[in-house]
Write an enzyme that holds these catalytic residues in place. Structure first.
Site, PDB file in Angstrom:
ATOM      1  N   SER A 168     -88.446   7.876 -30.691  1.00 27.05           N
ATOM      2  CA  SER A 168     -87.924   9.149 -31.468  1.00 27.05           C
ATOM      3  C   SER A 168     -89.163   9.337 -32.528  1.00 27.05           C
ATOM      4  O   SER A 168     -89.699  10.492 -32.418  1.00 27.05           O
ATOM      5  CB  SER A 168     -87.028   9.187 -32.058  1.00 27.05           C
ATOM      6  OG  SER A 168     -87.131   7.750 -32.989  1.00 27.05           O
ATOM      7  N   GLY A 223     -87.152   3.996 -35.417  1.00 25.20           N
ATOM      8  CA  GLY A 223     -87.594   3.206 -34.600  1.00 25.20           C
ATOM      9  C   GLY A 223     -88.763   3.443 -34.142  1.00 25.20           C
ATOM     10  O   GLY A 223     -89.689   3.164 -34.867  1.00 25.20           O
ATOM     11  N   GLU A 224     -88.777   3.256 -32.902  1.00 19.70           N
ATOM     12  CA  GLU A 224     -89.855   3.259 -31.697  1.00 19.70           C
ATOM     13  C   GLU A 224     -90.358   4.948 -30.896  1.00 19.70           C
ATOM     14  O   GLU A 224     -91.511   5.323 -31.036  1.00 19.70           O
ATOM     15  CB  GLU A 224     -90.477   1.923 -31.438  1.00 19.70           C
ATOM     16  CG  GLU A 224     -91.887   2.543 -30.094  1.00 19.70           C
ATOM     17  CD  GLU A 224     -92.328   1.051 -29.577  1.00 19.70           C
ATOM     18  OE1 GLU A 224     -92.057   0.417 -30.145  1.00 19.70           O
ATOM     19  OE2 GLU A 224     -92.406   0.781 -28.976  1.00 19.70           O
ATOM     20  N   ASP A 238     -84.901  -0.113 -26.835  1.00 17.08           N
ATOM     21  CA  ASP A 238     -85.361  -0.576 -25.337  1.00 17.08           C
ATOM     22  C   ASP A 238     -85.446   0.299 -24.395  1.00 17.08           C
ATOM     23  O   ASP A 238     -86.149   0.541 -23.487  1.00 17.08           O
ATOM     24  CB  ASP A 238     -84.719  -1.956 -25.256  1.00 17.08           C
ATOM     25  CG  ASP A 238     -84.621  -2.626 -26.674  1.00 17.08           C
ATOM     26  OD1 ASP A 238     -85.591  -3.345 -27.350  1.00 17.08           O
ATOM     27  OD2 ASP A 238     -83.951  -2.938 -27.059  1.00 17.08           O
ATOM     28  N   TYR A 281     -81.105   5.039 -39.213  1.00 17.10           N
ATOM     29  CA  TYR A 281     -80.355   4.368 -39.492  1.00 17.10           C
ATOM     30  C   TYR A 281     -80.383   4.646 -40.931  1.00 17.10           C
ATOM     31  O   TYR A 281     -79.970   5.415 -41.946  1.00 17.10           O
ATOM     32  CB  TYR A 281     -80.936   3.217 -40.007  1.00 17.10           C
ATOM     33  CG  TYR A 281     -81.970   3.118 -38.913  1.00 17.10           C
ATOM     34  CD1 TYR A 281     -81.357   2.288 -36.857  1.00 17.10           C
ATOM     35  CD2 TYR A 281     -83.338   2.312 -39.329  1.00 17.10           C
ATOM     36  CE1 TYR A 281     -82.195   2.075 -36.467  1.00 17.10           C
ATOM     37  CE2 TYR A 281     -83.841   2.139 -37.965  1.00 17.10           C
ATOM     38  CZ  TYR A 281     -83.444   2.191 -36.647  1.00 17.10           C
ATOM     39  OH  TYR A 281     -84.141   2.022 -35.666  1.00 17.10           O
TER      40      TYR A 281
HETATM   41  O1  TRH Z   1     -82.613   3.891 -30.705  1.00 24.86           O
HETATM   42  P1  TRH Z   1     -83.831   3.225 -32.023  1.00 24.86           P
HETATM   43  O2  TRH Z   1     -83.681   2.981 -33.479  1.00 24.86           O
HETATM   44  O3  TRH Z   1     -84.082   1.630 -31.309  1.00 24.86           O
HETATM   45  C1  TRH Z   1     -85.058   1.168 -32.235  1.00 24.86           C
HETATM   46  C2  TRH Z   1     -86.008   0.591 -31.805  1.00 24.86           C
HETATM   47  O4  TRH Z   1     -87.290   1.234 -31.152  1.00 24.86           O
HETATM   48  C3  TRH Z   1     -87.077  -0.602 -32.515  1.00 24.86           C
HETATM   49  O5  TRH Z   1     -88.231  -1.150 -32.458  1.00 24.86           O
HETATM   50  C4  TRH Z   1     -86.825  -1.443 -31.745  1.00 24.86           C
HETATM   51  O6  TRH Z   1     -87.051  -2.481 -32.869  1.00 24.86           O
HETATM   52  C5  TRH Z   1     -85.083  -1.567 -31.877  1.00 24.86           C
HETATM   53  O7  TRH Z   1     -84.764  -0.267 -31.291  1.00 24.86           O
HETATM   54  C6  TRH Z   1     -84.807  -2.091 -30.954  1.00 24.86           C
HETATM   55  O8  TRH Z   1     -84.952   4.208 -31.950  1.00 24.86           O
HETATM   56  P2  TRH Z   1     -85.535   4.962 -30.896  1.00 24.86           P
HETATM   57  O9  TRH Z   1     -86.985   3.966 -30.986  1.00 24.86           O
HETATM   58  O10 TRH Z   1     -86.230   6.066 -31.602  1.00 24.86           O
HETATM   59  O11 TRH Z   1     -85.014   5.298 -29.813  1.00 24.86           O
HETATM   60  C7  TRH Z   1     -83.646   6.279 -29.741  1.00 24.86           C
HETATM   61  C8  TRH Z   1     -83.875   6.930 -28.219  1.00 24.86           C
HETATM   62  O12 TRH Z   1     -82.890   7.703 -28.191  1.00 24.86           O
HETATM   63  C9  TRH Z   1     -85.663   7.727 -27.805  1.00 24.86           C
HETATM   64  O13 TRH Z   1     -85.587   7.655 -26.502  1.00 24.86           O
HETATM   65  C10 TRH Z   1     -84.716   9.171 -28.224  1.00 24.86           C
HETATM   66  C11 TRH Z   1     -83.564   8.954 -27.387  1.00 24.86           C
HETATM   67  N1  TRH Z   1     -82.721   9.824 -27.916  1.00 24.86           N
HETATM   68  C12 TRH Z   1     -82.310  10.705 -26.974  1.00 24.86           C
HETATM   69  O14 TRH Z   1     -82.289  10.992 -25.890  1.00 24.86           O
HETATM   70  N2  TRH Z   1     -80.403  11.990 -27.255  1.00 24.86           N
HETATM   71  C13 TRH Z   1     -80.594  11.736 -28.667  1.00 24.86           C
HETATM   72  O15 TRH Z   1     -79.769  12.867 -28.859  1.00 24.86           O
HETATM   73  C14 TRH Z   1     -81.634  10.742 -29.388  1.00 24.86           C
HETATM   74  C15 TRH Z   1     -81.137  11.663 -31.384  1.00 24.86           C
HETATM   75  C16 TRH Z   1     -82.452   9.870 -29.287  1.00 24.86           C
END
Ligand code: TRH
Length: 379
Positions: free
Chosen positions: A275, A272-273, A17, A193
């Site tokens: 990454s 997620g979304e 988010d 996850y």
């Molecule tokens: O953290 P997430 O699992 O977020 C999820 C999804 O968005 C999902 O769709 C939503 O419903 C839920 O949250 C509530 O995975 P996502 O979307 O990849 O977000 C991770 C964020 O973290 C992304 O912006 C990349 C960032 N990130 C870093 O900045 N540094 C890091 O070292 C890593 C591993 C990730």
């Protein structure tokens, strides 16, 4: 006059988010000269992906974005020209009144979750509910024409190409994270996850003739890595070697550095979304751990993406990608599908770059939002 934008982000869990809204807010300021306030109810989650955030401050500027802590007890605020409720979060009631009290009602949008399903282009841009005469609209990101597109900063793909052509820049970056891969090691990043299928993948990587250096940002998958290793607890910086497999635990890095990490790796497991999208811009073979939803509806979303993503692959390579992604998302054994993917590695590698270029032809999500506002404003 420059348009003012309010983006509301309620952190449900994880970092998606805040990851998406922070990226969007920065881009609206940097590329479209918008005046942006980003309202976030959990600054600690924000701090993980943007360490310069001061979690104590109710109001601060970061990269030209006014970051506001979204307090449980809302204080009166004037509404902006464009209001984005990210992922259907509920706006404060008093703020909705402020929207309705404006002389000219704002454009009110719900920024939805990303999905490759066909219905998305049919629903993108449609009116949703109304509040005291203020109309809300659906805004859907997506991969196909007729959707809102994907977040992609100007020059991102060029930056990525330059970085990937510069071996020394990659080594320096990795060095900064304490990573010194062997020259012949296949670099893989693993952001996922919890997944019971991981052990079978690690088994096959350990037994492989080619060495693998697996980079695991701290987080939910570490428990499974730990169980497989069976040694003392893993912490940031831990480095363990099992046959051909070196496993290293990385700290969570700022968003820009996570991009660079993806660009360095030969293969990226993401989730997620946000990454998931960044791995596509990295132009390297990848594996998506989709966010699990009730009644397995996430599996329909997975299939919708796979059918687009694998459309241009030969039958053999397509079957290999499908099998691997399906195994990972059902926590099934990974050994056979991983070995099969290796058989099709050159084709899959070429295809991921092609997919990235194809997606890069679409208008990016920030530009599509600004255009949506301009069109709406003319009526
Ligand atoms: O953290 P997430 O699992 O977020 C999820 C999804 O968005 C999902 O769709 C939503 O419903 C839920 O949250 C509530 O995975 P996502 O979307 O990849 O977000 C991770 C964020 O973290 C992304 O912006 C990349 C960032 N990130 C870093 O900045 N540094 C890091 O070292 C890593 C591993 C990730």
């Amino acid at each position: 006059m420059k348009a003012s934008w309010d983006i509301f982000c309620s952190v449900v869990d994880n970092y998606g988010d805040i990851g998406v809204t922070w990226r969007l807010a920065r881009q609206l300021v940097a590329e479209h000269q918008c005046v942006v306030r980003l309202w976030v109810d959990d600054l600690r989650a924000f701090e993980k992906i943007c360490p310069q955030i001061d979690v104590e401050l109710a109001r601060q500027y970061q990269d030209g974005v006014e970051v506001r802590h979204w307090p449980a007890a809302w204080q009166a605020e004037a509404a902006a020209d464009v209001v984005i409720a990210a992922f259907a979060c509920q706006l404060p009631h008093a703020y909705m009144d402020a929207m309705a009290d404006r002389e000219r009602a704002p454009l009110w949008l719900n920024l939805d979750y990303l999905s490759a399903e066909d219905w998305v282009s049919g629903c993108h841009g449609l009116p949703s509910v109304k509040f005291r005469g203020v109309q809300k609209y659906f805004f859907f990101p997506g991969f196909q024409a007729g959707t809102g597109g994907l977040l992609r900063e100007a020059g991102l793909l060029e930056q990525r190409h330059d970085f990937q052509r510069n071996r020394q820049a990659q080594l320096d970056f990795l060095q900064g994270l304490g990573v010194s891969p062997a020259a012949d090691a296949r670099l893989i990043s693993l952001f996922a996850y919890e997944n019971a299928g991981l052990a079978s993948w690690l088994d096959v990587l350990a037994a492989d003739a080619q060495p693998t250096h697996l980079l695991v940002p701290e987080g939910r998958i570490l428990g499974d890595v730990q169980r497989w290793l069976g040694a003392e607890p893993l912490t940031v910086g831990s480095l363990r070697v099992r046959q051909a497999l070196t496993i290293q635990v990385l700290p969570f890095v700022r968003q820009e550095d996570y991009d660079r990490l993806l660009w360095c790796c030969a293969f990226n497991a993401v989730r997620g979304e946000d990454s998931f999208v960044r791995a596509q811009w990295a132009g390297r073979p990848m594996l998506w751990h989709i966010y699990r939803q009730d009644e397995d509806i996430h599996l329909d979303k997975l299939e919708a993406f796979l059918s687009l993503y694998t459309r241009a692959l030969s039958p053999g390579a397509k079957a290999a990608v499908l099998a691997l992604w399906r195994a990972w998302n059902t926590e099934a054994p990974m050994a056979d599908s991983w070995k099969n993917l290796l058989q099709h590695w050159p084709e899959v590698t070429k295809h991921t770059e092609q997919w990235c270029l194809e997606q890069g032809l679409q208008a990016d999500l920030a530009a599509a939002l600004v255009q949506f506002y301009l069109n709406w404003n003319q009526h």
